[in-house]
Write an enzyme that holds these catalytic residues in place. Sequence first.
Site, mmCIF file in Angstrom:
data_model
loop_
_atom_site.group_PDB
_atom_site.id
_atom_site.type_symbol
_atom_site.label_atom_id
_atom_site.label_comp_id
_atom_site.label_asym_id
_atom_site.label_seq_id
_atom_site.Cartn_x
_atom_site.Cartn_y
_atom_site.Cartn_z
ATOM 1 N N GLU A 51 0.793 -1.225 0.000
ATOM 2 C CA GLU A 51 0.000 0.000 0.000
ATOM 3 C C GLU A 51 0.826 1.276 0.000
ATOM 4 O OE1 GLU A 51 -2.419 -0.498 3.488
ATOM 5 O OE2 GLU A 51 -0.933 0.432 4.769
ATOM 6 N N GLY A 52 2.103 1.165 0.298
ATOM 7 C CA GLY A 52 2.963 2.338 0.269
ATOM 8 C C GLY A 52 3.263 2.861 -1.125
#
Lengths: 280, 317
Positions: A51-52
């Site tokens: 998700e980064g």
Amino acid sequence: MNAVTAEEVMAITASRLLADHKVVFAGVGMPLLASAVARRRQAPNLTIVLEGGIIGTRLLPGHLPISTNEMRAAYGAQMLTDITDVFLFAQRGYFDYGFLGAAQVDQHGNINTSIIGNPLHPNVRLPGSGGANDISSLCNEIFIVTQHEPRRFVERVDFITSPGYLSGYRTRERAGLVFGRIGAVVTDLALMDFEPDSRRMRLRGLQPGVSAEQVQRHTGFELAVPDDVEELPPPSVEELQIYRALRGDPPPSPPDGETPVSPPRPSAAAGSAPTARRPA
Amino acid sequence: MGVTTFREARRELEDTERVVADKRMSAAEAVSLVHGGDHVAIGGTLYSRTPMALLFALLKRRPQRLTLSRPLACYEVELFLVTGAVERIVTSWVGIGLPWGLAPIFRQYVETGAASYEEWSHLAMGLRYKAGAMGVPFLPALSMLGSDLASSVGLRTVACPYTGERLAAFPALNPDAALIHVHRADMFGNAQVDGYRHMDADMARAARRVIVSAERIVSPEEISAQPGATMLPHFVVDAVVEAPHGAYPHECYGLYEADVEHFDAYVRSVRKHGVDAARRYVQVHVDGHRDFAAFLGEVGVERLAARAAAAARLTPR
């Protein structure tokens, strides 16, 4: 080879769920580790997304990340973008799997990582959703991996952070969650899925040496138990070597009389997918 | 919900003269753009590219009644909690990082009602900033539906005018101020970032005032030599602060890894001494130094160099 830990059994069972050429949106920790094992074994073309804003990470063995937003998580990545962008890929339907851990999970696969106790006066305020709500709302098939403890497996979570099948039957769809399904729950004791109609959690497989009664004792609600529950194969020497090498554990000495297995195969080059993903 | 409507945010921008000028100033001067009661959005996420030099300067002023928002929050919010600066935290996750377990001070404040935690999903935070950045009042999406998160923040749904499908409607967030740390900026505020961008671009474009700190202040020519790396154009930015190692002890992609030993020491002390330990941290590391550079001086060149070497091993050269 050293004794196999519960964590290893869980991670390796989870890793086997991931097929080659798929895209997995993994949470940090066990889901990421299991995905990385799959990529080094049966799924060399598995794309791991974090998700980064990280797409196609490879991970440097012995230097595992402790968050999805750091350079270790981005090691060898094919694309770095922003966070929102990654979730929008998920909403578009590109991510075959969403892979999550859970502080608390219930009979319909709902996850709580927010609040233990009364939401207005919490006994424990947990960190929160992060991307878990979005992953379980938007990916095509969700896998959950967690330790099998009665306090984690509850009939109804105190707070639905991340939606599973909500109250079962068609309630997920009726809430507007028109995509995504909860595919499996993996623990150190068992592999579970969900009954097609009621969407109630169902036992599918038992870890080696574990009985159905034992699983039920560690579950805070009544599990559906079909007649054809399989015994899951134990972690192989190859799987354990890959897992331990990733973690940077000291290399095991092979037991007497056993030939050392070959080292993890190198990752396949990008673009080697044999079939086109879109209709002509 | 944000206090500034999309119409107000737009009108204010139209009414503001935005000159192309040298916007360089000290961190202390820049954070005077933040006022008591403001909603302050903090760039980066968790322990990546957090604008620590700006946050330390802001903490020093002991602001009051702030709302803080971030994609994912780390121990910095605890420093604002224990100094009485913050009433409300708007984010999707608060913790220090996986190995450290729950953030103890944050738990204490939220569980006792001393501060509130408005929890949205990660994508929801992103879409709220994006709606703010786009100049629209909301954005539709298929997340948070059916969850207790939705009811806890009063999320509403909207019917598609074309298909009738029901979607979650994420309200625009136009923060009063955004604090963003970048790799390079020129004196006008053209700001470049390497690696992942977190939610910084949308957060800054949504905000009413934007303070950028940069590892290096570079010439406009250096910016123009690599225009694809520019994340924010000058007209978005109000203040530019030079801050080498300005995200320490958090990471800055390609330049330095997070200093997890610094987190360890913090967590060990708050586990043992609670709020007092976090207050002591602010006294020693924030109040105890003239500025952020002096704090880094205490950390020491060797320790910073080790984090830089670790980053070099992990990122393409």
